[in-house]
Design a protein around this motif. Structure first.
Motif, short mmCIF file in Angstrom:
data_model
loop_
_atom_site.label_atom_id
_atom_site.label_comp_id
_atom_site.label_asym_id
_atom_site.label_seq_id
_atom_site.Cartn_x
_atom_site.Cartn_y
_atom_site.Cartn_z
N ARG A 93 5.23 10.16 -58.35
CA ARG A 93 5.59 10.25 -56.93
C ARG A 93 5.08 9.01 -56.20
O ARG A 93 3.92 8.63 -56.34
N LYS A 94 5.97 8.37 -55.43
CA LYS A 94 5.59 7.19 -54.64
C LYS A 94 5.29 7.61 -53.20
O LYS A 94 6.10 8.28 -52.56
N LEU A 95 4.14 7.19 -52.71
CA LEU A 95 3.67 7.62 -51.39
C LEU A 95 3.56 6.43 -50.44
O LEU A 95 2.61 5.64 -50.54
N PRO A 96 4.48 6.29 -49.50
CA PRO A 96 4.42 5.16 -48.56
C PRO A 96 3.17 5.20 -47.69
O PRO A 96 2.75 4.16 -47.16
N GLU A 97 2.55 6.36 -47.54
CA GLU A 97 1.33 6.46 -46.72
C GLU A 97 0.19 5.62 -47.30
O GLU A 97 -0.73 5.24 -46.59
N PHE A 98 0.25 5.33 -48.61
CA PHE A 98 -0.82 4.57 -49.27
C PHE A 98 -0.44 3.10 -49.45
O PHE A 98 -1.04 2.40 -50.26
N ARG A 99 0.54 2.62 -48.68
CA ARG A 99 0.85 1.19 -48.69
C ARG A 99 -0.35 0.37 -48.21
O ARG A 99 -1.26 0.88 -47.56
N GLU A 100 -0.27 -0.94 -48.48
CA GLU A 100 -1.28 -1.86 -47.98
C GLU A 100 -1.24 -1.90 -46.44
O GLU A 100 -0.26 -1.48 -45.82
N VAL A 101 -2.30 -2.41 -45.85
CA VAL A 101 -2.32 -2.66 -44.41
C VAL A 101 -1.16 -3.60 -44.06
O VAL A 101 -0.84 -4.52 -44.81
N PHE A 102 -0.51 -3.34 -42.93
CA PHE A 102 0.63 -4.15 -42.50
C PHE A 102 0.14 -5.29 -41.61
O PHE A 102 -0.58 -5.07 -40.64
N PHE A 103 0.54 -6.53 -41.95
CA PHE A 103 0.10 -7.70 -41.20
C PHE A 103 1.20 -8.30 -40.33
O PHE A 103 1.08 -9.42 -39.85
N GLY A 104 2.26 -7.54 -40.10
CA GLY A 104 3.29 -7.95 -39.15
C GLY A 104 3.91 -9.30 -39.46
O GLY A 104 4.31 -9.58 -40.60
N ALA B 11 -7.72 -8.08 -33.07
CA ALA B 11 -7.45 -9.52 -32.96
C ALA B 11 -6.26 -9.91 -33.82
O ALA B 11 -5.46 -10.78 -33.45
N THR B 12 -6.11 -9.26 -34.99
CA THR B 12 -4.96 -9.54 -35.85
C THR B 12 -3.67 -9.15 -35.16
O THR B 12 -2.68 -9.90 -35.18
N LYS B 13 -3.66 -7.98 -34.52
CA LYS B 13 -2.47 -7.54 -33.79
C LYS B 13 -2.18 -8.47 -32.62
O LYS B 13 -1.02 -8.81 -32.34
N LYS B 14 -3.24 -8.89 -31.91
CA LYS B 14 -3.07 -9.79 -30.78
C LYS B 14 -2.53 -11.14 -31.22
O LYS B 14 -1.66 -11.73 -30.55
N ALA B 15 -3.02 -11.65 -32.35
CA ALA B 15 -2.59 -12.96 -32.84
C ALA B 15 -1.16 -12.94 -33.39
O ALA B 15 -0.47 -13.96 -33.38
N ASP B 16 -0.73 -11.79 -33.87
CA ASP B 16 0.64 -11.64 -34.40
C ASP B 16 1.63 -11.87 -33.26
O ASP B 16 1.61 -11.13 -32.27
N PRO B 17 2.52 -12.86 -33.36
CA PRO B 17 3.46 -13.15 -32.27
C PRO B 17 4.29 -11.93 -31.84
O PRO B 17 4.66 -11.81 -30.68
N ARG B 18 4.58 -11.04 -32.78
CA ARG B 18 5.36 -9.84 -32.45
C ARG B 18 4.49 -8.60 -32.28
O ARG B 18 5.01 -7.51 -32.00
#
Length: 228
Positions: free
Chosen positions: A80-91, A132-139
């Motif tokens: 079973r593949k679980l998208p909840e356990f994906r890596e952190v998203f860096f936008g 800060a990562t979210k703030k630095a992400d242009p989107r």
């Protein structure tokens, strides 16, 4: 009934070698990554698992199939593949150079220029680092503390329901996500400060209790530290 969870970080990938940001984007396992995973798989070959799970990203799926193929004492069906356990998203930083990304994050955090992520986290803390990562992400798509907390809690809830009748399972996830789980749930973490980044192919062991609560009792073990 409690469930023992062996959290395995996927093997080294091409993006790991090329020093690129790798969250939800993907790249194939390297030869070194596969060889390192074989040592982990051999160490776990005599450990009985009632089931195996993975993130839905290919590097994790390839890793869990290697674990399955090497295991000699478990009968595992479809994984079973679980998208909840994906890596952190860096936008918007996905696939970018890591050093340039951390420099942008340091700037957003109001720090002197640096590409040393450990230094950034030590100065501002892991949660302000996420902001800060979210703030630095242009989107502004990168996951922050609140979004990660919600996803981690959802991931544990999903896994709890799937493993109600299972005593021991293996789950392949990702370095930063496992580390974030460790900050929140490891019994040696204070829940605030940073902890070591788990190695490729490392094993962290968690327990899901009957009430759905979760704790990590062993963190970032290598193959030689596994005791059956």
């Amino acid at each position: 009934m409690t469930t023992e969870v062996y959290l395995v970080r996927h093997g080294e990938t091409m993006f790991n070698q090329l020093n690129k940001v790798q969250g939800w984007c993907d790249s194939p396992l390297t030869v070194k990554g596969i060889n390192d995973l074989k040592r982990t798989a051999n160490a776990l070959s005599q450990v009985h698992f009632d089931n195996m799970y993975s993130s839905d990203l290919k590097r994790a799926i390839d890793t869990v199939h290697l674990m399955k193929n090497y295991n000699q004492v478990s009968t595992i069906g479809k994984i079973r593949k679980l998208p909840e356990f994906r890596e952190v998203f860096f936008g918007s930083f996905e696939g970018d150079d890591i050093d340039q990304t951390w420099q942008a994050v340091a700037n957003a955090a109001g720090l002197a220029p640096t590409n040393n992520v450990v230094k950034i986290i030590n100065q501002v803390g892991i949660y302000k680092f996420r902001e800060a990562t979210k703030k630095a992400d242009p989107r502004h798509l990168a996951e922050n503390k609140e979004e990660l907390d919600q996803r981690m809690e959802r991931a544990i809830a999903v896994l709890h329901q799937l493993t109600l009748d299972e005593r021991r399972v293996l789950l392949v996830s990702h370095g930063d996500f496992i580390k974030t789980l460790g900050i929140k749930y490891w019994n040696e973490s204070d829940g605030i400060h940073d902890i070591p980044f788990p190695d490729n192919g490392s094993i962290s062991r968690g327990i899901i209790h009957s009430d759905g609560s979760f704790e990590i009792v062993d963190y970032n073990m290598n193959a030689a530290e596994i005791v059956i």
